[in-house]
Design an enzyme around this catalytic site. Structure first.
Site, mmCIF file in Angstrom:
data_model
loop_
_atom_site.group_PDB
_atom_site.id
_atom_site.type_symbol
_atom_site.label_atom_id
_atom_site.label_comp_id
_atom_site.label_asym_id
_atom_site.label_seq_id
_atom_site.Cartn_x
_atom_site.Cartn_y
_atom_site.Cartn_z
ATOM 1 N N SER A 7 0.834 -1.190 0.000
ATOM 2 C CA SER A 7 0.000 0.000 0.000
ATOM 3 C C SER A 7 0.878 1.252 0.000
ATOM 4 O O SER A 7 1.674 1.459 -0.911
ATOM 5 C CB SER A 7 -0.946 -0.045 1.203
ATOM 6 O OG SER A 7 -1.917 0.973 1.133
ATOM 7 N N ASP A 41 -8.720 -5.453 -5.189
ATOM 8 C CA ASP A 41 -8.280 -4.398 -4.287
ATOM 9 C C ASP A 41 -9.124 -3.152 -4.527
ATOM 10 O O ASP A 41 -9.143 -2.622 -5.640
ATOM 11 C CB ASP A 41 -6.809 -4.107 -4.553
ATOM 12 C CG ASP A 41 -6.217 -3.065 -3.606
ATOM 13 O OD1 ASP A 41 -6.960 -2.506 -2.789
ATOM 14 O OD2 ASP A 41 -4.997 -2.830 -3.708
ATOM 15 N N HIS A 80 -7.004 -5.869 -0.741
ATOM 16 C CA HIS A 80 -5.825 -5.033 -0.515
ATOM 17 C C HIS A 80 -4.793 -5.708 0.380
ATOM 18 O O HIS A 80 -3.582 -5.598 0.146
ATOM 19 C CB HIS A 80 -6.267 -3.704 0.107
ATOM 20 C CG HIS A 80 -5.203 -2.660 0.154
ATOM 21 N ND1 HIS A 80 -4.528 -2.217 -0.967
ATOM 22 C CD2 HIS A 80 -4.666 -1.961 1.201
ATOM 23 C CE1 HIS A 80 -3.646 -1.288 -0.629
ATOM 24 N NE2 HIS A 80 -3.702 -1.117 0.680
#
Length: 556
Positions: A213, A447, A485
């Site tokens: 991320s 995601d 994610h």
């Protein structure tokens, strides 16, 4: 006392240059308390101070009783086993006295393998990364980097979260913003190298970086800005086009106001329709949309419009517009850094993924558990929480600005400035490649924290700039259909540190890999496996064989 410690440090450096096994671990750890001057840090600072050093005894693996996310990915599910190591905590002082310090933690194992791993952060950071656990996507049945003998280290990126203070408020200070964008990771890297020289008598032979991320963005940023500083980088689900993501997230929140909010039933409705249109396209009906590209054409959300249907089983016009907004790219009326003008749409599949914390599909990231509100609260989606705050503190620098009235054209110059700082979209990786650096990017196709197509677009831009052949020599892009994610929803565990080390140090370039799902308790039994395919391929069921075994699929 400082004179004594300095003398001990000098003797230890001399001893370590020949044989580190002769250094007393407690003395070696205590000798690291001396400050580090700004001359040892490659970017402007006021030097680093060491707040504490502690020789920590070895500890066995344990199950985390209160993981941050449910269901927890491996790096949150377990407390990794650690060897004996020296824990060093300190801070790098800013140039601007009004800017906050950069806090860091460096873990130096008594038995060092000669290399190091820097851990990336997450979200807007503001929390010290201890670097004691597993890397993103790691298998829980494999040892952590520290347990393998790597020095590990992390930072809070140069600001500290505080109760009642917006996550983005630090960006009002220029130095704090630059530290968050890129400078803190470089500065902490340099401090860690200096501590390794002091403790072991030599700099690390190899330096690795791994993050997911925001941490994935940091990894890409290091390859682009500091190509001489790292040998191998793993960037998972990176927030590459940062300005585009925050603007698109704000747009998605605004689209769900005035009757457009998608509650849990509407999210489930969309998810069910996506599976009906796309699940079987990979040869197996299993709840995973593997043919992610084909699904973009196969599913049209307008098929759910309320035309003669019962209201509970369809989307009104405002809700349909909100869905179409999520599934549509965001285009700026001007160019951001590196000529980027668009943030890509999100994909299809995984909309109804469940979980708490940062895990999950639309409810966690795009819709929340209540309609968007001002100021954002605990029921807000993260896209609205993050995006609206970025508009107020990064872009407009007006904390009281109503994000609904945000016009990018009005703030074009500022958006371009922030993009030049934050966006890791530079396609020229020639310097990183020339010195032998290796980079692995991994995208999760379900995601909804960031669009996986941002990574795909970036990969294509690097090929356009450098050519497919040269890119194949140092860069890999992998895709994992069905994973959200944080890597939940499909097999996504893989020992990427081993992959990087094999490539960097052994010259063995990775091809197709195997990802697994595992029980989160010893012996961490493997429950499912799938090929990890290089883009643009995806795993397709062969038509026969155990659907939970990797050999029953092929990358096509």
């Amino acid at each position: 006392m400082k004179i004594i410690l300095a003398a001990i440090a000098a003797l230890l450096v001399a001893a370590c240059a020949t044989d580190t096994s002769k250094v007393d671990p407690a003395q070696g750890c205590a000798a690291l308390k001396e400050p580090i001057g700004s001359g040892s840090i490659g970017l402007p600072s006021s030097g680093a101070t060491i707040d504490s050093t502690e020789l920590v005894a070895a500890a066995p693996l344990a199950i985390n009783p209160k993981p941050l996310f449910t269901p927890p990915p491996p790096d949150f599910a377990i407390v990794a086993a650690t060897p004996e190591y020296c824990k060093v905590i300190g801070s790098i002082a800013p140039v601007d006295p009004k800017a906050p310090p950069i806090r860091f933690q460096v873990n130096l194992p008594t038995q060092w393998n000669g290399s190091s791993v820097q851990f990336g952060g997450g979200g807007f950071n503001g929390v010290l990364m201890t670097a004691l656990g597993l890397l993103p996507s790691a298998r829980p049945d494999k040892p952590s980097p520290l347990a393998r003998g790597f020095v590990t280290y992390g930072t809070d990126s140069g600001h500290q979260n505080a109760p009642g203070v917006p996550l983005q408020a630090f960006a009002l200070n220029d130095e704090a913003l630059v530290n968050f964008a890129h400078a803190s990771y470089k500065k902490v890297r340099d401090v860690a190298v200096e501590l390794m020289k002091r403790r072991y008598g030599s700099a690390p032979k190899r330096l690795y970086f791994a993050g997911t991320s925001e941490g994935g963005r940091e990894g890409l940023t290091m390859a682009q800005r500091y190509p001489a500083d790292y040998d191998g980088i793993f960037s998972r689900a990176p927030v590459i086009n940062w300005v585009g993501l925050q603007t698109a997230g704000t747009r998605a929140g605004i689209a769900q106001m005035d009757g457009g909010w998608l509650d849990a039933d509407k999210v489930r409705l969309v998810h069910t329709a996506v599976l009906a249109a796309c699940d079987s396209r990979d040869g197996l009906v299993d709840g995973i949309v593997s043919d992610y590209e084909g699904c973009r054409q196969a599913f049209d959300p307008s098929s759910l419009r309320c035309l003669g249907r019962a209201p509970g089983n369809c989307l009104n016009d405002a809700q349909l517009k909100a869905v179409q907004t999520i599934y549509s790219p965001y285009t700026f009326p001007f160019a951001l850094a590196n000529g980027v003008t668009t943030y890509p749409a999100w994909g299809r599949g995984g909309e109804n993924a469940q979980g708490t914390g940062a895990v999950g599909g639309w409810i966690s990231w795009q819709t929340g558990t209540a309609p968007p509100a001002l100021p954002p609260g605990p029921t807000s989606s993260r896209a609205w929480l993050y995006g609206s705050g970025a508009v107020q503190y990064f872009f407009a620098r007006e904390p009281g600005l109503d994000p609904r009235k945000f016009d990018p054209a009005r703030f074009a110059e500022r958006l371009q400035q922030v993009s030049a700082l934050m966006d890791s979209t530079d396609p020229d990786l020639s310097r990183f490649a020339a010195r032998g650096g290796k980079l692995v990017i991994s995208e999760h196709m379900a995601d909804y924290a960031q669009s996986p197509y941002a990574g795909i677009d970036y990969y294509r831009s690097v090929i356009a700039r450098m050519g497919q052949g040269p890119v194949d020599g140092f860069l890999r892009l992998y895709v994992t259909p069905g994973a959200d994610h944080m890597g939940m929803g499909a097999p996504s565990n893989v020992d990427m540190l081993e992959v990087l080390v094999d490539w960097v140090e052994g010259g063995r370039a990775p091809g197709e890999l195997v990802q697994v799902a595992q029980e989160m308790a010893p012996p961490f039994k493997i429950t499912q496996a799938r090929p990890m395919c290089r883009y643009p391929q995806f795993p397709r069921y062969r038509g026969a064989g155990n659907p939970r075994a990797a050999e029953s699929f092929e990358c096509r």
